[in-house]
Design a protein around this motif. Structure first.
Motif, PDB file in Angstrom:
ATOM      1  N   ALA A 145      55.607  38.814   9.901  1.00  0.00           N
ATOM      2  CA  ALA A 145      54.269  39.922  10.727  1.00  0.00           C
ATOM      3  C   ALA A 145      52.963  39.235  10.832  1.00  0.00           C
ATOM      4  CB  ALA A 145      54.469  41.084  10.040  1.00  0.00           C
ATOM      5  N   GLU A 146      52.430  38.784   9.668  1.00  0.00           N
ATOM      6  CA  GLU A 146      51.236  38.374   9.814  1.00  0.00           C
ATOM      7  C   GLU A 146      51.152  37.093  10.840  1.00  0.00           C
ATOM      8  OE1 GLU A 146      48.379  39.209   8.663  1.00  0.00           O
ATOM      9  OE2 GLU A 146      49.313  40.876   7.963  1.00  0.00           O
ATOM     10  N   ARG A 147      52.095  36.295  10.884  1.00  0.00           N
ATOM     11  CA  ARG A 147      52.163  34.964  11.797  1.00  0.00           C
ATOM     12  C   ARG A 147      52.165  35.573  13.188  1.00  0.00           C
ATOM     13  NH1 ARG A 147      56.795  32.659  10.315  1.00  0.00           N
ATOM     14  NH2 ARG A 147      56.067  32.006   8.297  1.00  0.00           N
ATOM     15  N   PHE A 148      53.116  36.680  13.680  1.00  0.00           N
ATOM     16  CA  PHE A 148      52.798  37.377  14.809  1.00  0.00           C
ATOM     17  C   PHE A 148      51.555  37.890  15.216  1.00  0.00           C
ATOM     18  CE2 PHE A 148      53.301  40.915  17.746  1.00  0.00           C
ATOM     19  CZ  PHE A 148      54.098  40.418  18.696  1.00  0.00           C
ATOM     20  N   ASN A 149      50.906  38.664  14.108  1.00  0.00           N
ATOM     21  CA  ASN A 149      49.776  39.100  14.494  1.00  0.00           C
ATOM     22  C   ASN A 149      48.614  37.971  14.750  1.00  0.00           C
ATOM     23  OD1 ASN A 149      50.386  41.935  14.217  1.00  0.00           O
ATOM     24  ND2 ASN A 149      49.914  41.789  11.996  1.00  0.00           N
ATOM     25  N   GLY A 150      48.679  36.979  14.030  1.00  0.00           N
ATOM     26  CA  GLY A 150      47.668  35.967  14.212  1.00  0.00           C
ATOM     27  C   GLY A 150      47.722  35.407  15.600  1.00  0.00           C
ATOM     28  N   ARG A 151      48.827  34.963  15.749  1.00  0.00           N
ATOM     29  CA  ARG A 151      49.442  34.419  17.457  1.00  0.00           C
ATOM     30  C   ARG A 151      48.898  35.464  18.466  1.00  0.00           C
ATOM     31  NH1 ARG A 151      55.165  31.702  15.776  1.00  0.00           N
ATOM     32  NH2 ARG A 151      54.349  30.170  14.517  1.00  0.00           N
ATOM     33  N   ALA A 152      49.309  36.653  18.213  1.00  0.00           N
ATOM     34  CA  ALA A 152      48.904  37.630  19.222  1.00  0.00           C
ATOM     35  C   ALA A 152      47.155  37.635  19.272  1.00  0.00           C
ATOM     36  CB  ALA A 152      49.280  39.088  18.921  1.00  0.00           C
ATOM     37  N   ALA A 153      46.428  37.654  18.264  1.00  0.00           N
ATOM     38  CA  ALA A 153      45.046  37.700  18.308  1.00  0.00           C
ATOM     39  C   ALA A 153      44.472  36.386  18.952  1.00  0.00           C
ATOM     40  CB  ALA A 153      44.598  37.782  16.937  1.00  0.00           C
ATOM     41  N   MET A 154      45.197  35.249  18.658  1.00  0.00           N
ATOM     42  CA  MET A 154      44.716  33.961  19.266  1.00  0.00           C
ATOM     43  C   MET A 154      44.755  34.018  20.486  1.00  0.00           C
ATOM     44  SD  MET A 154      45.856  31.133  16.603  1.00  0.00           S
ATOM     45  CE  MET A 154      47.396  31.618  16.255  1.00  0.00           C
ATOM     46  N   LEU A 155      46.120  34.496  21.247  1.00  0.00           N
ATOM     47  CA  LEU A 155      46.397  34.593  22.764  1.00  0.00           C
ATOM     48  C   LEU A 155      45.278  35.657  23.380  1.00  0.00           C
ATOM     49  CD1 LEU A 155      48.301  33.911  24.957  1.00  0.00           C
ATOM     50  CD2 LEU A 155      49.636  35.923  24.295  1.00  0.00           C
ATOM     51  N   GLY A 156      45.222  36.882  22.713  1.00  0.00           N
ATOM     52  CA  GLY A 156      44.269  37.671  23.173  1.00  0.00           C
ATOM     53  C   GLY A 156      42.716  37.128  23.244  1.00  0.00           C
ATOM     54  N   ILE A 157      42.206  36.388  22.197  1.00  0.00           N
ATOM     55  CA  ILE A 157      40.961  35.960  22.592  1.00  0.00           C
ATOM     56  C   ILE A 157      40.986  34.842  23.400  1.00  0.00           C
ATOM     57  CG2 ILE A 157      39.429  34.129  21.106  1.00  0.00           C
ATOM     58  CD1 ILE A 157      39.043  36.887  20.345  1.00  0.00           C
ATOM     59  N   VAL A 158      41.913  33.789  23.543  1.00  0.00           N
ATOM     60  CA  VAL A 158      41.988  32.937  24.539  1.00  0.00           C
ATOM     61  C   VAL A 158      41.866  33.784  26.283  1.00  0.00           C
ATOM     62  CG1 VAL A 158      43.360  31.309  25.841  1.00  0.00           C
ATOM     63  CG2 VAL A 158      43.198  31.193  23.470  1.00  0.00           C
ATOM     64  N   ILE A 159      42.849  34.743  26.349  1.00  0.00           N
ATOM     65  CA  ILE A 159      42.873  35.550  27.451  1.00  0.00           C
ATOM     66  C   ILE A 159      41.593  36.144  27.861  1.00  0.00           C
ATOM     67  CG2 ILE A 159      43.789  37.411  28.788  1.00  0.00           C
ATOM     68  CD1 ILE A 159      46.451  36.670  27.426  1.00  0.00           C
ATOM     69  N   GLY A 160      40.782  36.665  26.980  1.00  0.00           N
ATOM     70  CA  GLY A 160      39.348  37.271  27.111  1.00  0.00           C
ATOM     71  C   GLY A 160      38.359  35.933  27.334  1.00  0.00           C
ATOM     72  N   ILE A 161      38.496  35.042  26.835  1.00  0.00           N
ATOM     73  CA  ILE A 161      37.540  33.892  27.062  1.00  0.00           C
ATOM     74  C   ILE A 161      37.774  33.225  28.623  1.00  0.00           C
ATOM     75  CG2 ILE A 161      36.958  31.358  26.508  1.00  0.00           C
ATOM     76  CD1 ILE A 161      37.276  32.049  23.595  1.00  0.00           C
ATOM     77  N   ILE A 162      39.114  33.265  28.799  1.00  0.00           N
ATOM     78  CA  ILE A 162      39.490  32.733  30.192  1.00  0.00           C
ATOM     79  C   ILE A 162      38.808  33.841  31.364  1.00  0.00           C
ATOM     80  CG2 ILE A 162      41.407  32.387  31.880  1.00  0.00           C
ATOM     81  CD1 ILE A 162      42.784  31.047  29.734  1.00  0.00           C
ATOM     82  N   THR A 163      39.142  34.998  30.880  1.00  0.00           N
ATOM     83  CA  THR A 163      38.601  36.208  32.035  1.00  0.00           C
ATOM     84  C   THR A 163      37.054  36.352  32.055  1.00  0.00           C
ATOM     85  OG1 THR A 163      40.512  37.335  31.339  1.00  0.00           O
ATOM     86  CG2 THR A 163      38.886  38.653  32.341  1.00  0.00           C
ATOM     87  N   GLU A 164      36.571  36.087  31.004  1.00  0.00           N
ATOM     88  CA  GLU A 164      35.117  35.913  31.000  1.00  0.00           C
ATOM     89  C   GLU A 164      34.277  34.703  31.726  1.00  0.00           C
ATOM     90  OE1 GLU A 164      31.302  35.516  27.750  1.00  0.00           O
ATOM     91  OE2 GLU A 164      33.387  35.550  27.037  1.00  0.00           O
ATOM     92  N   GLY A 165      35.193  33.708  31.781  1.00  0.00           N
ATOM     93  CA  GLY A 165      35.065  32.562  32.475  1.00  0.00           C
ATOM     94  C   GLY A 165      35.222  32.624  34.058  1.00  0.00           C
ATOM     95  N   LEU A 166      35.944  33.407  34.197  1.00  0.00           N
ATOM     96  CA  LEU A 166      36.134  33.898  35.605  1.00  0.00           C
ATOM     97  C   LEU A 166      35.524  34.875  36.405  1.00  0.00           C
ATOM     98  CD1 LEU A 166      40.316  33.436  35.644  1.00  0.00           C
ATOM     99  CD2 LEU A 166      38.700  31.970  36.597  1.00  0.00           C
TER     100      LEU A 166
END
Length: 76
Positions: free
Chosen positions: A25-46
């Motif tokens: 569960a913690e591994r999944f939560n960590g991966r989901a958080a990393m994915l959310g940050i990457v998507i947020g940064i890409i959206t910020e750039g666009l």
């Protein structure tokens, strides 16, 4: 004596299963958080809108809502 040994084994096995599920569960939560940050940064750039603005906290970060709603003890 055998009953006590069986109880210890079941308790230990249940604890190991619980720890493995917690790790997954913690591994999944960590991966989901990393994915959310990457998507947020890409959206910020666009779009040019920061992550706080993307999730609706832009006015609070800017200071306008903080002064109007008394969320913070100071105004910007």
């Amino acid at each position: 004596m055998a009953n006590s040994n069986d109880s210890w084994f079941q308790t230990t096995a249940a604890r190991e299963i619980h720890l493995e599920q917690l790790k997954q569960a913690e591994r999944f939560n960590g991966r989901a958080a990393m994915l959310g940050i990457v998507i947020g940064i890409i959206t910020e750039g666009l779009t040019g809108a920061g992550i706080a603005h993307q999730i609706g906290l832009g006015p609070l970060v800017d200071g306008y809502a903080a002064c109007r709603t008394q969320f913070l003890p100071f105004c910007f």
